[in-house]
Scaffold this active site. Structure first.
Site, PDB file in Angstrom:
ATOM      1  N   TYR A 115       0.793  -1.223   0.000  1.00  0.00           N
ATOM      2  CA  TYR A 115       0.000   0.000   0.000  1.00  0.00           C
ATOM      3  C   TYR A 115       0.830   1.280   0.000  1.00  0.00           C
ATOM      4  O   TYR A 115       0.748   2.083  -0.926  1.00  0.00           O
ATOM      5  CB  TYR A 115      -0.968  -0.011   1.191  1.00  0.00           C
ATOM      6  N   PRO A 128     -11.414  -0.117  -2.889  1.00  0.00           N
ATOM      7  CA  PRO A 128     -12.684  -0.714  -3.348  1.00  0.00           C
ATOM      8  C   PRO A 128     -13.876   0.191  -3.073  1.00  0.00           C
ATOM      9  O   PRO A 128     -13.832   1.073  -2.208  1.00  0.00           O
ATOM     10  CB  PRO A 128     -12.790  -1.996  -2.518  1.00  0.00           C
ATOM     11  N   LYS A 413     -24.085 -26.257  -2.051  1.00  0.00           N
ATOM     12  CA  LYS A 413     -24.258 -26.946  -0.773  1.00  0.00           C
ATOM     13  C   LYS A 413     -25.054 -28.233  -0.937  1.00  0.00           C
ATOM     14  O   LYS A 413     -24.782 -29.231  -0.255  1.00  0.00           O
ATOM     15  CB  LYS A 413     -24.946 -26.017   0.236  1.00  0.00           C
ATOM     16  N   THR A 414     -26.029 -28.209  -1.838  1.00  0.00           N
ATOM     17  CA  THR A 414     -26.813 -29.419  -2.105  1.00  0.00           C
ATOM     18  C   THR A 414     -25.914 -30.560  -2.565  1.00  0.00           C
ATOM     19  O   THR A 414     -26.144 -31.727  -2.249  1.00  0.00           O
ATOM     20  CB  THR A 414     -27.883 -29.128  -3.180  1.00  0.00           C
ATOM     21  N   HIS A 415     -24.872 -30.215  -3.307  1.00  0.00           N
ATOM     22  CA  HIS A 415     -23.943 -31.222  -3.827  1.00  0.00           C
ATOM     23  C   HIS A 415     -22.693 -31.361  -2.941  1.00  0.00           C
ATOM     24  O   HIS A 415     -21.672 -31.884  -3.389  1.00  0.00           O
ATOM     25  CB  HIS A 415     -23.553 -30.859  -5.256  1.00  0.00           C
ATOM     26  N   LYS A 416     -22.816 -30.841  -1.699  1.00  0.00           N
ATOM     27  CA  LYS A 416     -21.751 -30.966  -0.705  1.00  0.00           C
ATOM     28  C   LYS A 416     -20.439 -30.349  -1.200  1.00  0.00           C
ATOM     29  O   LYS A 416     -19.347 -30.902  -0.992  1.00  0.00           O
ATOM     30  CB  LYS A 416     -21.540 -32.426  -0.302  1.00  0.00           C
ATOM     31  N   MET A 417     -20.559 -29.207  -1.855  1.00  0.00           N
ATOM     32  CA  MET A 417     -19.390 -28.472  -2.345  1.00  0.00           C
ATOM     33  C   MET A 417     -19.321 -27.101  -1.682  1.00  0.00           C
ATOM     34  O   MET A 417     -20.356 -26.491  -1.389  1.00  0.00           O
ATOM     35  CB  MET A 417     -19.468 -28.273  -3.864  1.00  0.00           C
ATOM     36  N   SER A 418     -18.122 -26.614  -1.468  1.00  0.00           N
ATOM     37  CA  SER A 418     -17.923 -25.260  -0.966  1.00  0.00           C
ATOM     38  C   SER A 418     -18.442 -24.262  -1.993  1.00  0.00           C
ATOM     39  O   SER A 418     -18.017 -24.286  -3.153  1.00  0.00           O
ATOM     40  CB  SER A 418     -16.434 -25.015  -0.715  1.00  0.00           C
ATOM     41  N   PRO A 419     -19.367 -23.357  -1.619  1.00  0.00           N
ATOM     42  CA  PRO A 419     -19.857 -22.360  -2.573  1.00  0.00           C
ATOM     43  C   PRO A 419     -18.735 -21.510  -3.166  1.00  0.00           C
ATOM     44  O   PRO A 419     -18.731 -21.227  -4.367  1.00  0.00           O
ATOM     45  CB  PRO A 419     -20.817 -21.513  -1.739  1.00  0.00           C
ATOM     46  N   SER A 444      -8.306 -13.571  -2.281  1.00  0.00           N
ATOM     47  CA  SER A 444      -7.866 -13.134  -0.964  1.00  0.00           C
ATOM     48  C   SER A 444      -8.252 -14.141   0.108  1.00  0.00           C
ATOM     49  O   SER A 444      -9.371 -14.646   0.148  1.00  0.00           O
ATOM     50  CB  SER A 444      -8.505 -11.775  -0.645  1.00  0.00           C
TER      51      SER A 444
END
Length: 616
Positions: A115, A128, A413-419, A444
């Site tokens: 920075y 941002p 989530k339905t498919h047991k995956m991290s969104p 990040s």
């Protein structure tokens, strides 16, 4: 508009007072020192990963983005770097000594290199913006007694230090390096905000003489006074100076504050709790383009003709309210990352839904003080140059905000995956479809599990993600194989994320080794002058998940001239995306990337739902 703002500000003032049965005088953010210090002291220090581990993982991240010849050359350099008694071992020991002697071996270096030494304008390139929804109010009663609770991740306490760096702080330009001042930690912290309307700055005291915060009605009246006394646009938008390249602004700053009136006005802005920008109307656009237009309003103000002079871009926190009801904020990135800002937004939005329970005093309030600036011919010349540069940046930035309404966190989530991992694989697929290659990708990762932790990098482009995106459109591959590859890629991303938040990622470690070499005045190791290192740090995709309870989205510019900036907020049943690119690059297009991303996510859902394995 002013009513919305008054309630928003009332929330922030409550954010600064102790939770008790009555209002008290303003105090520094470290207002419960025993509790804050005991929590901070209990946090672990950021570890220094092993040299061998980082070198092995570095090679793995290079495999999908560099050719075989370059990879082979890098392997040789890393073997030499890791030799017993060699330069790598010496630098590693230096880092480990630094870790023992400091609270966080990375934090000061990161603040400086990421920075304060960065000389590009903070506008677009660093700071941002956040686009908020139009706010609605209810008559529901609410208790206005709040505190700042310690946050947890995976059952572990997080460092709360960044929250105490946001209010009453400001970046200060230098000729070669900037600094950050924080007035909140003083024994008598500031009791005013700054309000800017039509390029004119005002000091608005937000506490009564007895130390109680102004009520919503009082704030409304004071804002109305500012509004009505600044209906004519000032000829010289002094705030636009803060948008310039940092060395140029540093020189102009030193010239500006030679005058005592100017210096006092600048100091008042820097010390203020935060800044409120009351914006003039922006050009009308269709409903479809509204969020994209609001995003650029928050990021840069729209140019010198519109609201870019209605800012002090060095100020850590600026709330922005437009005449059309558009609202949001922008923040200067040096003191804090996105999550603490979004947490503050969530608090603010929730507070605006509550009815005020404090009686408004009948005591008349003084007129907010207008800040004066003496504009010399040289300062006027600096302003004109800043206008030109700002307008170039404005015309170069392309931002597309989309609400992906087909599904949200619910489907992964339905498919047991991290969104998050699912979305990142969607980004990888979208990019590969556009360019037929994989690229270095930054996401990040928070290091707030550690004392004074900031961020590290999740490298979303991996061997596993490359295998998936190459197979996705291959007609020779069976659906079941594609699903298996997607699952493997998602798991690999999740594993890298866990590794990163626990301080075991590669990027900050490599940076530390490089900076240790500079500090030791030794010759720069060849691995840092290698083509592979340059490729690995040229992020064509710079991404960040900034989840919020509020239906908002953060936005930022790309970090590479030929790259994209992608920020997203996954809600339960939809996802907010902000995609940015530079118009000056013929190879990139924010709208096309947003479309490809939408297509990729839909195709991935269809793949999962149409494959027998996925239904089991």
């Amino acid at each position: 508009m002013l009513g919305i703002l008054a309630r928003t500000m009332a929330k922030d003032l409550w954010y600064k007072v102790k939770p008790c049965g009555r209002l008290v005088r303003p105090v520094a953010p470290t207002r419960i020192p025993g509790r804050y210090l005991s929590h901070q002291e209990g946090l672990p220090k950021l570890p220094v990963p092993s040299l061998q581990q980082t070198c092995e993982r570095y090679l793995a991240t290079l495999e999908p983005i560099v050719d075989e010849e370059e990879l082979s050359h890098t392997k040789e350099l890393l073997a030499e770097f890791q030799k017993a008694g060699g330069v790598g071992e010496r630098l590693q020991k230096g880092l480990e000594r630094r870790a023992r002697k400091t609270e966080n071996w990375l934090s000061d270096w990161w603040l400086t290199t990421a920075y304060l030494d960065y000389r590009m304008p903070v506008v677009v390139h660093s700071s941002p913006g956040v686009v908020l929804p139009r706010l609605e109010f209810s008559d529901r009663q609410g208790q206005m007694s709040e505190t700042l609770p310690v946050e947890y991740l995976g059952g572990k306490q997080l460092c709360m230090n960044q929250y105490y760096q946001v209010l009453s702080s400001c970046r200060v330009p230098g000729l070669k390096r900037d600094s950050v001042v924080n007035h909140a930690h003083r024994s008598r912290p500031p009791t005013h905000i700054t309000v800017v309307h039509n390029f004119q700055f005002f000091v608005l005291d937000v506490y009564n003489s007895d130390g109680t915060p102004l009520t919503v009605d009082q704030l409304y009246m004071q804002l109305e006074k500012v509004w009505s006394s600044s209906l004519q646009t000032n000829k010289e938008p002094i705030g636009i100076l803060t948008s310039n390249q940092r060395n140029s602004w540093g020189k102009a700053y030193n010239n500006l504050i030679k005058d005592k009136t100017n210096k006092d006005s600048v100091r008042a802005i820097q010390k203020s709790i935060f800044t409120v920008c009351l914006d003039a109307p922006m050009p009308c656009v269709s409903d479809e383009l509204y969020h994209s237009r609001a995003a650029v309003q928050m990021l840069h103000g729209g140019g010198s003709r519109w609201n870019s002079g209605n800012r002090w871009f060095d100020k850590t926190l600026q709330f922005i309210i437009g005449e059309d009801g558009s609202c949001g904020l922008m923040y200067e990135h040096a003191p804090a990352e996105g999550p603490p800002i979004v947490s503050l937004i969530d608090h603010v939005v929730e507070y605006t839904k509550k009815s005020e329970m404090v009686r408004t005093p009948m005591v008349p309030l003084p007129m907010p003080q207008k800040l004066r600036f003496n504009i010399t011919p040289e300062i006027k010349k600096d302003i004109e140059k800043a206008k030109q540069n700002m307008n170039i940046m404005v015309h170069d930035l392309d931002v597309k905000v989309i609400v992906f309404s087909h599904f949200g966190k619910n489907v992964p989530k339905t498919h047991k995956m991290s969104p998050d991992a699912f979305i990142q694989m969607g980004l990888q697929l979208a990019y590969y479809r556009m360019y037929q290659r994989c690229c270095a990708t930054y996401e990040s990762a928070s290091l707030r599990m550690f004392k004074l932790g900031r961020t590290d990098t999740i490298r979303s482009c991996s061997i596993d993600s490359a295998n998936f995106v190459k197979a996705m459109d291959d007609p020779a591959k069976q659906k079941i194989e594609k699903v298996t590859l997607l699952e493997k890629a998602v798991k690999a991303h999740r594993a890298y994320t866990d590794m990163a938040i626990h301080g075991q990622a590669i990027d900050r470690h490599l940076l530390g080794l490089k900076l240790q070499a500079i500090e030791d005045l030794t010759s720069m190791p060849e691995i840092f002058m290698d083509t592979s290192y340059a490729v690995a740090n040229h992020y064509n995709l710079s991404t960040s998940q900034v989840p919020a309870k509020t239906d908002c989205v953060m936005c930022f510019g790309p970090v590479a001239p030929d790259g994209y900036g992608v920020c997203y907020n996954p809600m339960a049943e939809h996802i907010n995306f902000a995609v940015s690119a530079f118009n000056s690059c013929n190879e990139t297009n924010a709208t096309h990337m947003a479309q490809r991303l939408e297509e990729a996510l839909l195709d991935m859902r269809m793949l999962l739902e149409s494959t027998p394995k996925a239904k089991l």
